[in-house]
Design a protein around this motif. Structure first.
Motif, PDB file in Angstrom:
ATOM      1  N   VAL A 140     -46.973  31.548  33.661  1.00  0.00           N
ATOM      2  CA  VAL A 140     -48.208  31.524  34.442  1.00  0.00           C
ATOM      3  C   VAL A 140     -48.800  30.133  34.286  1.00  0.00           C
ATOM      4  CG1 VAL A 140     -48.736  33.975  34.368  1.00  0.00           C
ATOM      5  CG2 VAL A 140     -49.470  32.515  32.481  1.00  0.00           C
ATOM      6  N   LYS A 141     -49.380  29.640  35.349  1.00  0.00           N
ATOM      7  CA  LYS A 141     -49.927  28.272  35.316  1.00  0.00           C
ATOM      8  C   LYS A 141     -51.309  28.270  35.937  1.00  0.00           C
ATOM      9  CE  LYS A 141     -49.004  23.511  36.708  1.00  0.00           C
ATOM     10  NZ  LYS A 141     -48.060  22.568  37.364  1.00  0.00           N
ATOM     11  N   TYR A 142     -52.203  27.534  35.292  1.00  0.00           N
ATOM     12  CA  TYR A 142     -53.526  27.307  35.855  1.00  0.00           C
ATOM     13  C   TYR A 142     -53.927  25.872  35.571  1.00  0.00           C
ATOM     14  CZ  TYR A 142     -58.364  28.113  37.233  1.00  0.00           C
ATOM     15  OH  TYR A 142     -59.570  28.044  37.868  1.00  0.00           O
ATOM     16  N   LYS A 143     -54.160  25.146  36.641  1.00  0.00           N
ATOM     17  CA  LYS A 143     -54.463  23.721  36.557  1.00  0.00           C
ATOM     18  C   LYS A 143     -53.360  22.990  35.790  1.00  0.00           C
ATOM     19  CE  LYS A 143     -59.434  24.073  37.298  1.00  0.00           C
ATOM     20  NZ  LYS A 143     -60.790  23.716  36.809  1.00  0.00           N
ATOM     21  N   SER A 144     -53.697  22.373  34.659  1.00  0.00           N
ATOM     22  CA  SER A 144     -52.710  21.530  33.969  1.00  0.00           C
ATOM     23  C   SER A 144     -51.928  22.269  32.888  1.00  0.00           C
ATOM     24  CB  SER A 144     -53.408  20.318  33.337  1.00  0.00           C
ATOM     25  OG  SER A 144     -54.373  20.754  32.390  1.00  0.00           O
ATOM     26  N   ILE A 145     -52.236  23.552  32.658  1.00  0.00           N
ATOM     27  CA  ILE A 145     -51.628  24.279  31.544  1.00  0.00           C
ATOM     28  C   ILE A 145     -50.645  25.331  32.062  1.00  0.00           C
ATOM     29  CG2 ILE A 145     -52.063  25.634  29.465  1.00  0.00           C
ATOM     30  CD1 ILE A 145     -54.911  24.546  29.466  1.00  0.00           C
ATOM     31  N   THR A 146     -49.451  25.346  31.482  1.00  0.00           N
ATOM     32  CA  THR A 146     -48.436  26.342  31.811  1.00  0.00           C
ATOM     33  C   THR A 146     -48.099  27.137  30.553  1.00  0.00           C
ATOM     34  OG1 THR A 146     -47.478  24.882  33.502  1.00  0.00           O
ATOM     35  CG2 THR A 146     -46.137  26.745  32.758  1.00  0.00           C
ATOM     36  N   MET A 147     -48.089  28.460  30.668  1.00  0.00           N
ATOM     37  CA  MET A 147     -47.734  29.305  29.541  1.00  0.00           C
ATOM     38  C   MET A 147     -46.443  30.064  29.857  1.00  0.00           C
ATOM     39  SD  MET A 147     -49.969  32.138  27.439  1.00  0.00           S
ATOM     40  CE  MET A 147     -50.963  30.851  26.679  1.00  0.00           C
ATOM     41  N   TYR A 148     -45.467  29.949  28.955  1.00  0.00           N
ATOM     42  CA  TYR A 148     -44.192  30.639  29.090  1.00  0.00           C
ATOM     43  C   TYR A 148     -44.186  31.854  28.153  1.00  0.00           C
ATOM     44  CZ  TYR A 148     -42.771  26.339  31.412  1.00  0.00           C
ATOM     45  OH  TYR A 148     -42.689  25.270  32.257  1.00  0.00           O
ATOM     46  N   TYR A 149     -43.630  32.961  28.629  1.00  0.00           N
ATOM     47  CA  TYR A 149     -43.624  34.178  27.829  1.00  0.00           C
ATOM     48  C   TYR A 149     -42.431  35.046  28.217  1.00  0.00           C
ATOM     49  CZ  TYR A 149     -45.499  36.385  32.034  1.00  0.00           C
ATOM     50  OH  TYR A 149     -45.669  36.838  33.320  1.00  0.00           O
ATOM     51  N   ILE A 150     -42.079  35.980  27.343  1.00  0.00           N
ATOM     52  CA  ILE A 150     -41.018  36.950  27.600  1.00  0.00           C
ATOM     53  C   ILE A 150     -41.667  38.300  27.845  1.00  0.00           C
ATOM     54  CG2 ILE A 150     -38.953  38.069  26.676  1.00  0.00           C
ATOM     55  CD1 ILE A 150     -38.645  35.627  24.814  1.00  0.00           C
ATOM     56  N   GLU A 151     -41.471  38.841  29.037  1.00  0.00           N
ATOM     57  CA  GLU A 151     -42.089  40.127  29.355  1.00  0.00           C
ATOM     58  C   GLU A 151     -41.339  41.261  28.656  1.00  0.00           C
ATOM     59  OE1 GLU A 151     -44.644  42.222  29.889  1.00  0.00           O
ATOM     60  OE2 GLU A 151     -45.095  40.770  31.474  1.00  0.00           O
ATOM     61  N   VAL A 152     -42.090  42.097  27.963  1.00  0.00           N
ATOM     62  CA  VAL A 152     -41.493  43.194  27.209  1.00  0.00           C
ATOM     63  C   VAL A 152     -41.813  44.537  27.858  1.00  0.00           C
ATOM     64  CG1 VAL A 152     -41.321  44.305  24.963  1.00  0.00           C
ATOM     65  CG2 VAL A 152     -41.688  41.828  25.104  1.00  0.00           C
ATOM     66  N   PHE A 153     -43.086  44.789  28.111  1.00  0.00           N
ATOM     67  CA  PHE A 153     -43.511  46.066  28.686  1.00  0.00           C
ATOM     68  C   PHE A 153     -44.188  45.822  30.034  1.00  0.00           C
ATOM     69  CE2 PHE A 153     -43.858  46.475  24.020  1.00  0.00           C
ATOM     70  CZ  PHE A 153     -42.850  47.404  23.818  1.00  0.00           C
ATOM     71  N   GLU A 154     -43.390  45.784  31.074  1.00  0.00           N
ATOM     72  CA  GLU A 154     -43.866  45.567  32.436  1.00  0.00           C
ATOM     73  C   GLU A 154     -44.791  44.354  32.490  1.00  0.00           C
ATOM     74  OE1 GLU A 154     -45.459  49.251  33.853  1.00  0.00           O
ATOM     75  OE2 GLU A 154     -43.476  50.207  33.912  1.00  0.00           O
ATOM     76  N   ASN A 155     -46.081  44.557  32.814  1.00  0.00           N
ATOM     77  CA  ASN A 155     -46.989  43.415  32.979  1.00  0.00           C
ATOM     78  C   ASN A 155     -47.953  43.249  31.804  1.00  0.00           C
ATOM     79  OD1 ASN A 155     -45.904  42.810  35.520  1.00  0.00           O
ATOM     80  ND2 ASN A 155     -47.255  44.314  36.514  1.00  0.00           N
ATOM     81  N   VAL A 156     -47.660  43.881  30.684  1.00  0.00           N
ATOM     82  CA  VAL A 156     -48.561  43.823  29.533  1.00  0.00           C
ATOM     83  C   VAL A 156     -48.675  42.398  29.007  1.00  0.00           C
ATOM     84  CG1 VAL A 156     -48.953  44.591  27.159  1.00  0.00           C
ATOM     85  CG2 VAL A 156     -48.111  46.202  28.883  1.00  0.00           C
ATOM     86  N   VAL A 157     -47.555  41.743  28.791  1.00  0.00           N
ATOM     87  CA  VAL A 157     -47.565  40.386  28.242  1.00  0.00           C
ATOM     88  C   VAL A 157     -48.141  39.403  29.253  1.00  0.00           C
ATOM     89  CG1 VAL A 157     -46.175  38.563  27.200  1.00  0.00           C
ATOM     90  CG2 VAL A 157     -45.576  40.949  26.809  1.00  0.00           C
ATOM     91  N   GLN A 158     -47.869  39.641  30.530  1.00  0.00           N
ATOM     92  CA  GLN A 158     -48.420  38.755  31.558  1.00  0.00           C
ATOM     93  C   GLN A 158     -49.937  38.781  31.548  1.00  0.00           C
ATOM     94  OE1 GLN A 158     -47.165  39.586  35.555  1.00  0.00           O
ATOM     95  NE2 GLN A 158     -48.423  37.986  36.436  1.00  0.00           N
ATOM     96  N   SER A 159     -50.506  39.977  31.407  1.00  0.00           N
ATOM     97  CA  SER A 159     -51.964  40.099  31.338  1.00  0.00           C
ATOM     98  C   SER A 159     -52.512  39.372  30.117  1.00  0.00           C
ATOM     99  CB  SER A 159     -52.351  41.577  31.285  1.00  0.00           C
ATOM    100  OG  SER A 159     -53.746  41.717  31.147  1.00  0.00           O
ATOM    101  N   ARG A 160     -51.830  39.513  29.007  1.00  0.00           N
ATOM    102  CA  ARG A 160     -52.241  38.830  27.778  1.00  0.00           C
ATOM    103  C   ARG A 160     -52.124  37.316  27.944  1.00  0.00           C
ATOM    104  NH1 ARG A 160     -55.502  38.609  23.556  1.00  0.00           N
ATOM    105  NH2 ARG A 160     -54.504  37.903  21.630  1.00  0.00           N
ATOM    106  N   ALA A 161     -51.058  36.871  28.563  1.00  0.00           N
ATOM    107  CA  ALA A 161     -50.849  35.437  28.778  1.00  0.00           C
ATOM    108  C   ALA A 161     -51.956  34.845  29.653  1.00  0.00           C
ATOM    109  CB  ALA A 161     -49.479  35.201  29.421  1.00  0.00           C
TER     110      ALA A 161
END
Length: 461
Positions: A140-161
């Motif tokens: 996920v990216k917002y402005k100048s910051i990009t966060m990389y993550y491994i999704e484990v439980f559907e969209n749970v990690v994405q929401s946290r990220a």
């Protein structure tokens, strides 16, 4: 036909031949080029190149940049050439201390090929983000910051990220003006981990003793613009703390300046929205017993765990004093002075009219602690903090060279087959060169000899 006619006919033909002569020179070309990269995380990275070149190769160099620095690394690679075909490869051992690359680091690379005829060819740049290929990464990216993550439980990690990304961006926008950073859009990458055992494999190599005693919640790599973050209850605070280390390095870092840990860690905790209770409690207890550390004498944190807790709490308090009591503008000017190459004390003297001990004593007066004496003996305990840069590009200078990145070069994906053109200067030299092939030289000599013989025969008559 008399000799005069023959003589002038040959002379005219020779003139036409010379003025229209265009020697045929075999052009050196690099064709059918393929490049590839194979990531064997966390062991190594395999760089490979192959192609055809109708000239003898003298050297092949891999030129690459890791992170968001302005320096490239030149690394000679092994190559084999069989007639016109060649191939080369390089193994970069990422599981070593001085060649370690943190996950999330952007990598740009290209090849430079030099021939024995002094011609140079440069490939186009390949660009990628260094991540474990065995995992499925999202970002996920917002402005100048990009966060990389491994999704484990559907969209749970994405929401946290997304939550962590928002908190981190708030820190960047709050701290950047204080540090005098105008380019707030300079890129930053964060890699989020849910499993510490996997994260530990991603960290820079360290001794078994260190591995057993330390659990790293977050690790900043300022020269790469990367933060490794373990998700947990205090992740927002950890992310803000580690991101601030990168901002401090960008704002005050200089080849001629050492940023002391009390200033670096103090700023990181000042920017932390989740204040550590243990830090605050340790500071208050030691203030009551008048056993505070002589904080400005530490260029790196102390070795004892109880002293480290006090160190962090006390570093935040003195930095808070410098910003909120002595003035934000003055603090910004102080950071800019360090960036210009001034030493810590020189920058303090210029902006505040005091050295570091005098600054600390002013703060101690403010909080009611006893004063410290100025001494030339610096306390430099061994650092145990994760903010120490385990690997930077500067450490590669022993077996590599720094070069300026080419200004005009296009990006291509790895494994693309492309024709690689010769450098502009070389092409111009070839275009304007003057030379003859062996067969054309003989032909011109025959004509010239014939004209001379006819001229001599004519004169005898």
């Amino acid at each position: 036909m008399n000799l005069n006619h023959i003589f002038f006919s040959l002379l005219g033909f020779l003139f036409i031949f010379i003025t229209n002569f265009n020697p045929i020179i075999a052009e050196t070309k690099l064709t059918k080029t393929e490049t590839s990269i194979e990531i064997n995380f966390p062991k190594d990275i395999q760089f490979k190149i192959s192609g055809e070149l109708n000239d003898e190769i003298e050297a092949v160099n891999l030129i690459f940049k890791i992170g968001y620095s302005n320096s490239n690394i030149i690394q000679p690679i092994n190559f084999n050439q069989n007639q016109n075909n060649f191939e080369g490869n390089l193994t970069w051992n990422t599981n070593t201390t001085n060649k370690y690359i943190p996950p999330g680091s952007p990598i740009e690379y290209y090849y430079e090929i030099k021939t024995t005829s002094k011609k140079t060819f440069s490939s186009k740049i390949n660009k990628l983000v260094y991540l474990d290929n065995n995992k499925k990464w999202n970002s996920v990216k917002y402005k100048s910051i990009t966060m990389y993550y491994i999704e484990v439980f559907e969209n749970v990690v994405q929401s946290r990220a997304n939550d962590l990304l928002e908190a981190t961006l708030q820190t960047v926008e709050y701290i950047s003006p204080l540090l005098g950073l105008e380019a707030k859009n300079e890129p930053l990458n964060i890699v989020l981990f849910n499993d510490y055992s996997y994260m530990s494999k991603s960290l820079a190599p360290k001794s078994d003793a260190q591995s057993e005693k330390l659990i790293t919640q977050g690790q900043a790599y300022p020269k790469h613009g990367v933060v490794l973050l373990l998700d947990g209850r205090e992740s927002k605070g950890t992310a803000s703390h580690e991101i601030t280390h990168i901002l401090v390095d960008r704002a005050a870092g200089s080849p001629y300046t050492v940023i002391p840990s009390w200033l670096n860690e103090g700023l990181a905790e000042y920017a932390n929205p989740i204040k550590g209770f243990s830090y605050q409690n340790s500071f208050e207890n030691n203030l009551k017993t008048d056993t505070l550390l002589s904080i400005t004498k530490y260029t790196s944190p102390p070795g004892k765990p109880e002293d480290i807790i006090l160190f962090y709490g006390q570093a935040e308090k003195i930095v808070e004093y410098m910003i909120e009591t002595l003035g934000r503008k003055e603090f910004t000017d102080f950071i800019k002075s360090m960036k210009s190459g001034m030493s810590l004390n020189n920058a303090l003297e210029k902006i505040y009219g005091m050295n570091k001990v005098e600054i600390e004593n002013e703060w101690r007066k403010e909080i009611g602690a006893s004063l410290i004496e100025e001494t030339n003996k610096n306390t430099k305990p061994k650092s145990t903090t994760s903010s120490v840069q385990l690997y930077t590009l500067d450490s590669m200078k022993n077996d590599s060279k720094e070069v300026n990145k080419p200004t005009e070069i296009n990006l291509i994906k790895a494994n693309d087959s492309e024709n690689i053109s010769e450098d502009k200067e070389t092409r111009l030299n070839n275009k304007n060169s003057c030379g003859l092939s062996d067969s054309n030289e003989i032909l011109m000599l025959v004509y010239f000899f014939s004209v001379v013989m006819l001229y001599k025969k004519k004169n005898r008559k």
